[in-house]
Design an enzyme around this catalytic site. Structure first.
Site, mmCIF file in Angstrom:
data_model
loop_
_atom_site.group_PDB
_atom_site.id
_atom_site.type_symbol
_atom_site.label_atom_id
_atom_site.label_comp_id
_atom_site.label_asym_id
_atom_site.label_seq_id
_atom_site.Cartn_x
_atom_site.Cartn_y
_atom_site.Cartn_z
ATOM 1 N N HIS A 184 37.766 55.949 76.974
ATOM 2 C CA HIS A 184 38.761 55.861 78.041
ATOM 3 C C HIS A 184 38.367 56.739 79.229
ATOM 4 O O HIS A 184 38.332 56.273 80.374
ATOM 5 C CB HIS A 184 40.130 56.303 77.527
ATOM 6 C CG HIS A 184 40.792 55.297 76.647
ATOM 7 N ND1 HIS A 184 42.155 55.307 76.394
ATOM 8 C CD2 HIS A 184 40.298 54.239 75.955
ATOM 9 C CE1 HIS A 184 42.471 54.304 75.592
ATOM 10 N NE2 HIS A 184 41.348 53.657 75.293
ATOM 11 N N SER A 236 38.960 48.881 76.190
ATOM 12 C CA SER A 236 39.693 49.927 76.900
ATOM 13 C C SER A 236 38.838 50.695 77.917
ATOM 14 O O SER A 236 39.321 51.044 78.995
ATOM 15 C CB SER A 236 40.297 50.916 75.903
ATOM 16 O OG SER A 236 41.171 50.260 75.027
#
Length: 209
Positions: A175, A125
């Site tokens: 993230h 991610s």
């Protein structure tokens, strides 16, 4: 722009880096589901802050190629499949790989620095958000020339950030750090003067051939 119409052969030929990353993640996920072997791969590659602090620094890289569940893999690989090709074509193979790997690496370093010793995570991610961050930089430079790109990318980034903090068991640090890293690298790579230099160099190479 992000509609994929290529067949398998065309896709792998046009986007070799994205194709390789997709294949690696899928193959490794399959291997991690094989009894005994899968446990060994997972245990040696997972991001575990305590073991990183003891010198197992490869765990800052290997988690980018591990996924906890099939849907975790599916979400990340679909995002890579969808958004990666355009960035690979714009930036070139080496620069795209730099954006991807550095975003994932910085995301994992930030995770190590911010979270406690028992924190464990896996997933690509951070690297995926790095791709979005790089597109954000491209939007910054082309906001007056390509308003349609802004209309697509900004909502995707905003929704992605919101979902990061709404969903459980998400490494929000990775993230956000990946997103920022991708943006910073994109600001460097996609400066108009630099892109003009790339085009000039490409045209020169073509004329030499």
């Amino acid at each position: 722009m992000f509609t994929r119409t290529e067949n398998f052969k065309q896709y792998t030929k046009l986007y070799p880096v994205v194709s390789t990353l997709l294949a690696l993640n899928i193959v490794i996920y399959i291997l991690t589901n094989i009894p005994v072997l899968g446990d060994a791969i997972y245990s040696q590659g997972v991001h575990f802050n305590l073991l990183i602090s003891e010198g197992e620094y490869w765990r800052l890289v290997t988690p980018m190629f591990l996924h906890a569940t099939f849907f975790h893999l599916l979400f990340n690989m679909f995002s890579l499949y969808l958004f990666g090709p355009e960035l690979e074509q714009i930036a070139g193979k080496a620069r795209f790989l730099t954006i991807y790997m550095l975003s994932g690496l910085v995301g994992n370093i930030a995770t190590y620095l911010i979270h406690d010793w028992n924190y464990i995570s896996v997933g690509a991610s951070g690297a995926i958000y790095g791709i979005l961050g790089a597109f954000g930089a491209l939007v910054y430079y082309t906001r007056n020339l390509m308003p349609q790109l802004k209309q697509i990318i900004i909502p995707i980034i905003v929704i992605g950030v919101i979902m990061t903090f709404l969903q459980p068991h998400i490494n929000a640090t990775s993230h956000i750090a990946g997103l920022i890293t991708g943006f910073v690298i994109g600001i460097i790579y996609f400066h108009p003067k630099r892109i003009a230099a790339w085009k000039k160099r490409k045209s020169h190479l073509k004329s030499v051939k």
